[in-house]
Design an enzyme around this catalytic site. Structure first.
Site, PDB file in Angstrom:
ATOM      1  N   ASP A  30       0.149   8.568   1.440  1.00 43.81           N
ATOM      2  CA  ASP A  30      -0.586   7.329   0.632  1.00 43.81           C
ATOM      3  C   ASP A  30       0.304   7.298  -0.651  1.00 43.81           C
ATOM      4  O   ASP A  30       0.537   6.244  -1.114  1.00 43.81           O
ATOM      5  CB  ASP A  30      -1.987   8.311   0.408  1.00 43.81           C
ATOM      6  CG  ASP A  30      -3.044   7.416  -0.238  1.00 43.81           C
ATOM      7  OD1 ASP A  30      -2.594   6.358  -0.566  1.00 43.81           O
ATOM      8  OD2 ASP A  30      -4.040   7.834  -0.605  1.00 43.81           O
ATOM      9  N   ASP A  37      10.380   7.000   8.079  1.00 43.31           N
ATOM     10  CA  ASP A  37       9.525   7.082   7.022  1.00 43.31           C
ATOM     11  C   ASP A  37       8.721   5.909   7.112  1.00 43.31           C
ATOM     12  O   ASP A  37       9.350   4.694   7.189  1.00 43.31           O
ATOM     13  CB  ASP A  37      10.439   6.843   5.519  1.00 43.31           C
ATOM     14  CG  ASP A  37       9.836   6.617   4.512  1.00 43.31           C
ATOM     15  OD1 ASP A  37       8.369   6.315   4.377  1.00 43.31           O
ATOM     16  OD2 ASP A  37      10.316   6.718   3.475  1.00 43.31           O
TER      17      ASP A  37
HETATM   18  N1  AR6 Z   1       5.927   8.325   6.336  1.00 45.70           N
HETATM   19  C1  AR6 Z   1       5.464   8.892   7.492  1.00 45.70           C
HETATM   20  N2  AR6 Z   1       4.643   9.939   7.577  1.00 45.70           N
HETATM   21  C2  AR6 Z   1       4.628  10.782   6.510  1.00 45.70           C
HETATM   22  C3  AR6 Z   1       5.225   9.979   5.222  1.00 45.70           C
HETATM   23  C4  AR6 Z   1       6.136   9.008   5.283  1.00 45.70           C
HETATM   24  N3  AR6 Z   1       6.815   8.431   3.918  1.00 45.70           N
HETATM   25  N4  AR6 Z   1       4.964  11.044   3.932  1.00 45.70           N
HETATM   26  C5  AR6 Z   1       4.155  12.098   4.751  1.00 45.70           C
HETATM   27  N5  AR6 Z   1       3.816  11.910   5.958  1.00 45.70           N
HETATM   28  P1  AR6 Z   1      -1.197  13.389   4.579  1.00 45.70           P
HETATM   29  P2  AR6 Z   1      -3.876  13.372   5.539  1.00 45.70           P
HETATM   30  C6  AR6 Z   1       3.056  12.548   6.989  1.00 45.70           C
HETATM   31  O1  AR6 Z   1      -1.239  14.627   3.966  1.00 45.70           O
HETATM   32  O2  AR6 Z   1      -3.675  14.989   6.242  1.00 45.70           O
HETATM   33  C7  AR6 Z   1      -3.404  12.113   0.483  1.00 45.70           C
HETATM   34  O3  AR6 Z   1      -3.441  12.726  -0.680  1.00 45.70           O
HETATM   35  C8  AR6 Z   1       3.007  13.992   6.960  1.00 45.70           C
HETATM   36  O4  AR6 Z   1       4.019  14.832   7.020  1.00 45.70           O
HETATM   37  O5  AR6 Z   1      -0.247  12.463   3.932  1.00 45.70           O
HETATM   38  O6  AR6 Z   1      -4.601  12.286   6.211  1.00 45.70           O
HETATM   39  C9  AR6 Z   1      -4.589  10.998   0.649  1.00 45.70           C
HETATM   40  O7  AR6 Z   1      -4.959  10.365  -0.474  1.00 45.70           O
HETATM   41  C10 AR6 Z   1       1.729  14.195   7.842  1.00 45.70           C
HETATM   42  O8  AR6 Z   1       2.382  14.500   9.060  1.00 45.70           O
HETATM   43  O9  AR6 Z   1      -2.340  12.777   5.176  1.00 45.70           O
HETATM   44  C11 AR6 Z   1      -5.690  12.010   1.146  1.00 45.70           C
HETATM   45  O10 AR6 Z   1      -6.347  12.703  -0.056  1.00 45.70           O
HETATM   46  C12 AR6 Z   1       0.976  12.976   7.721  1.00 45.70           C
HETATM   47  O11 AR6 Z   1       1.946  12.007   7.354  1.00 45.70           O
HETATM   48  C13 AR6 Z   1      -5.169  12.789   1.983  1.00 45.70           C
HETATM   49  O12 AR6 Z   1      -3.560  12.967   1.261  1.00 45.70           O
HETATM   50  C14 AR6 Z   1      -0.352  12.957   7.253  1.00 45.70           C
HETATM   51  O13 AR6 Z   1      -0.233  13.635   5.984  1.00 45.70           O
HETATM   52  C15 AR6 Z   1      -5.087  12.832   3.289  1.00 45.70           C
HETATM   53  O14 AR6 Z   1      -4.341  13.723   3.971  1.00 45.70           O
END
Ligand code: AR6
Length: 170
Positions: free
Chosen positions: A34, A10
């Site tokens: 985020d 995390d």
């Molecule tokens: N630690 C590490 N990785 C994580 C965590 C965490 N705590 N939580 C989720 N992930 P995403 P995107 C992973 O959807 O595709 C947001 O709403 C997740 O499993 O968070 O760049 C923003 O505001 C995945 O592998 O980001 C934007 O609107 C990775 O992080 C949009 O999402 C990225 O997933 C950005 O989309």
């Protein structure tokens, strides 16, 4: 060989100089990583983000980490995947590069990235992972002042793609 590690974890729990946030162009929070970063950092993070007036896709902006164990958060809006014909790969490369430039300018020696764009933005992992590790490795060769960069993967499937990409680099 540049110091890149792939871990399962995390990102909000990592005590490093900077963690990267896979943000959107508003920089005002969202879901996924985020949302987790804003929850863990507390409302002061959103207050500072409001002063930044957003960010373009592929660029990055830096804030303090507030209640996070990390000193800084580097926010970068990744590209939404539209099939690959809209500059998505170059924009993703630019995200990793822009974040590392800001990290270096701010004296960060340890930087942790999430898997930018591969969640709700649907960038295919098999393409995103080699772009991420390739861009990081190229940057670290030119900037030895950054001691270590990690990809912090939230699930085993994601980690497997980054492990393979790193192996293929070596
Ligand atoms: N630690 C590490 N990785 C994580 C965590 C965490 N705590 N939580 C989720 N992930 P995403 P995107 C992973 O959807 O595709 C947001 O709403 C997740 O499993 O968070 O760049 C923003 O505001 C995945 O592998 O980001 C934007 O609107 C990775 O992080 C949009 O999402 C990225 O997933 C950005 O989309």
């Amino acid at each position: 060989m540049p110091n890149i590690e792939i871990i399962l974890g995390d990102i909000t729990r990592q005590a490093v100089d900077a963690i990267v946030n896979a943000a959107n162009c508003s920089l005002l929070g969202g879901g996924g990583v985020d949302g987790a970063i804003h929850r863990a950092a507390g409302p002061e993070l959103l207050a500072e983000c409001r002063t930044l007036h957003g960010c373009e896709t592929g660029k990055a902006k830096i804030t303090k980490g507030y209640r996070l164990p990390a000193k800084y958060v580097i926010h970068t809006p990744g590209p939404v995947w539209h099939g690959g014909g809209y500059g998505e790969e170059e924009l993703l490369r630019s995200c990793y590069r822009s974040c590392l430039e800001l990290a270096a300018e701010n004296g960060c020696e340890t930087v942790d990235f999430p898997s930018i764009s591969t969640g709700v933005y649907h960038f295919p992992l098999e393409k995103a992972a080699p772009i991420a590790v390739g861009t990081i490795a190229a940057f670290l060769r030119e900037h030895p002042e950054i001691r270590r960069v990690r990809m912090v993967c939230f699930d085993g499937r994601t980690k497997a793609f980054y492990d393979r990409a790193l192996e293929e680099l070596r």
